[in-house]
Enzyme design. Sequence first.
Site, PDB file in Angstrom:
ATOM      1  N   ILE A  64       0.883  -1.168   0.000  1.00  0.00           N
ATOM      2  CA  ILE A  64       0.000   0.000   0.000  1.00  0.00           C
ATOM      3  C   ILE A  64       0.916   1.211   0.000  1.00  0.00           C
ATOM      4  O   ILE A  64       1.888   1.273   0.754  1.00  0.00           O
ATOM      5  CB  ILE A  64      -0.953   0.004   1.216  1.00  0.00           C
ATOM      6  CG1 ILE A  64      -1.854   1.257   1.173  1.00  0.00           C
ATOM      7  CG2 ILE A  64      -0.221  -0.111   2.529  1.00  0.00           C
ATOM      8  CD1 ILE A  64      -2.956   1.250   2.236  1.00  0.00           C
ATOM      9  N   SER A  65       0.628   2.164  -0.867  1.00  0.00           N
ATOM     10  CA  SER A  65       1.481   3.330  -1.017  1.00  0.00           C
ATOM     11  C   SER A  65       1.420   4.231   0.209  1.00  0.00           C
ATOM     12  O   SER A  65       0.518   4.136   1.038  1.00  0.00           O
ATOM     13  CB  SER A  65       1.074   4.130  -2.257  1.00  0.00           C
ATOM     14  OG  SER A  65       1.390   3.429  -3.436  1.00  0.00           O
ATOM     15  N   ALA A  66       2.399   5.116   0.298  1.00  0.00           N
ATOM     16  CA  ALA A  66       2.456   6.081   1.391  1.00  0.00           C
ATOM     17  C   ALA A  66       1.298   7.073   1.278  1.00  0.00           C
ATOM     18  O   ALA A  66       0.845   7.382   0.174  1.00  0.00           O
ATOM     19  CB  ALA A  66       3.789   6.824   1.364  1.00  0.00           C
TER      20      ALA A  66
END
Length: 317
Positions: free
Chosen positions: A151-153
Site C-alpha cells: 500500500i502506497s504512502a
Amino acid sequence: MHLLHPAATTTTTASTTLAYGCRYRAHALKRFLTFTLFHRHYQHQPPHPLRLISLRTVLPQPLITLSLCRRRFQNPTFLTGNCLFYRMERFWSGNSLNKNKAMVEHLQHYGVISSKKVAEVMEAVDRALFVPDGSPPYLDSPMSIGYNATISAPHMHATCLQLLEENLQPGMRALDIGSGTGYLTACFALMVGPQGHAVGVEHIPELVSSSIQNIEKSAAASLLKEGSLQVHVGDGRLGWPELAPYDAIHVGAAAPEIPQPLIDQLKPGGRMVIPVGNIFQDLKVVDKNLDGSVSVRSETSVRYVPLTTRDAQLRNY
C-alpha cells in the site's frame, strides 16, 4: 526511490533496506534522485526517533541525495510504494478516526494536500482499516501487504487524488488498476458518489477478497453494497472494458510504457495517472483531449513495483 548507485553502497556498513518511491519535481537537465536507506539497528541498540540525515554527493549527472533514516521499523523489508518523504514521526493519541484526521492535517501542514475535498475524503476513509495488523497505519510510508505488493504512502495517495480531483466529480467513472487493499478505490467511490462508478482491478484473488472486507468496514461500505463500487480479479494492463470509458484512471504499479488498452478506455476529457519506467520511473499524467488526442507530462519521479503478470509478481513470494 531509485535504486542505489553501486558506489553509494560501499561505505554503508549497517544492514539496510531500500524504500522505493520518492516525490520530487525533476528538472529536464538536472535530476534530483533521493534514496532512503533504512538502517536496521542491532538488537542491543535502543530505537531512535525518526531522523532524516541528508548527504548530498555531486556526481557528473545526476545530483544524488542520500537520505539515511535512523529508525528500526517493525517490517524493515517492505519493497516499494513511494518514499518516506514527509516525516510523520508521532503516533497520535485518541481513537482511530482522530489519528487518521491528524495524519491528513499533517499532510495539509506540509502542503501535500491543498484540496478541501481530498482532505475530507482521506479523513472519511480510515487508513487503519486498509493496512495489515501490526503495521503503523498513519506513518507516511509504504507498507507490505503480502504477495510482493504494497500500500502506497499517504502522501502518494494524496498526490494522486489531487491530480485526479477534477475527474472524480459526482457521477463520473473511475478505474483503479492494482487496487491492492482497496484504499484508493474507496476514496474514488466517495468522490464520484452513488451516481458514479469506482472500479478496482487486482490480479491477486486473495487481495481482492481482503480488499472487499476492508471496504465493508469503511465509509464506502454502502457504495459497495449498492454496486457503484466494485472490485474485480483481472489483469490491470487490460483495464476493465465493461464500464469504460473512464473519466479517471489510476495505476498503482509501474509500466514500462503506457498500456494502450488503458488509453483506449480513457474518456475524452479524462485523465490517467500512471508510473512509467523500469529502474528510473516518472509519475505520468495522461490527458485525453476532447478530439481524442493524448498529451502526456511528467509530474514527479517515483518508484513503484512493476505492472506485470500475476505469475511474475508471485515468483519470489
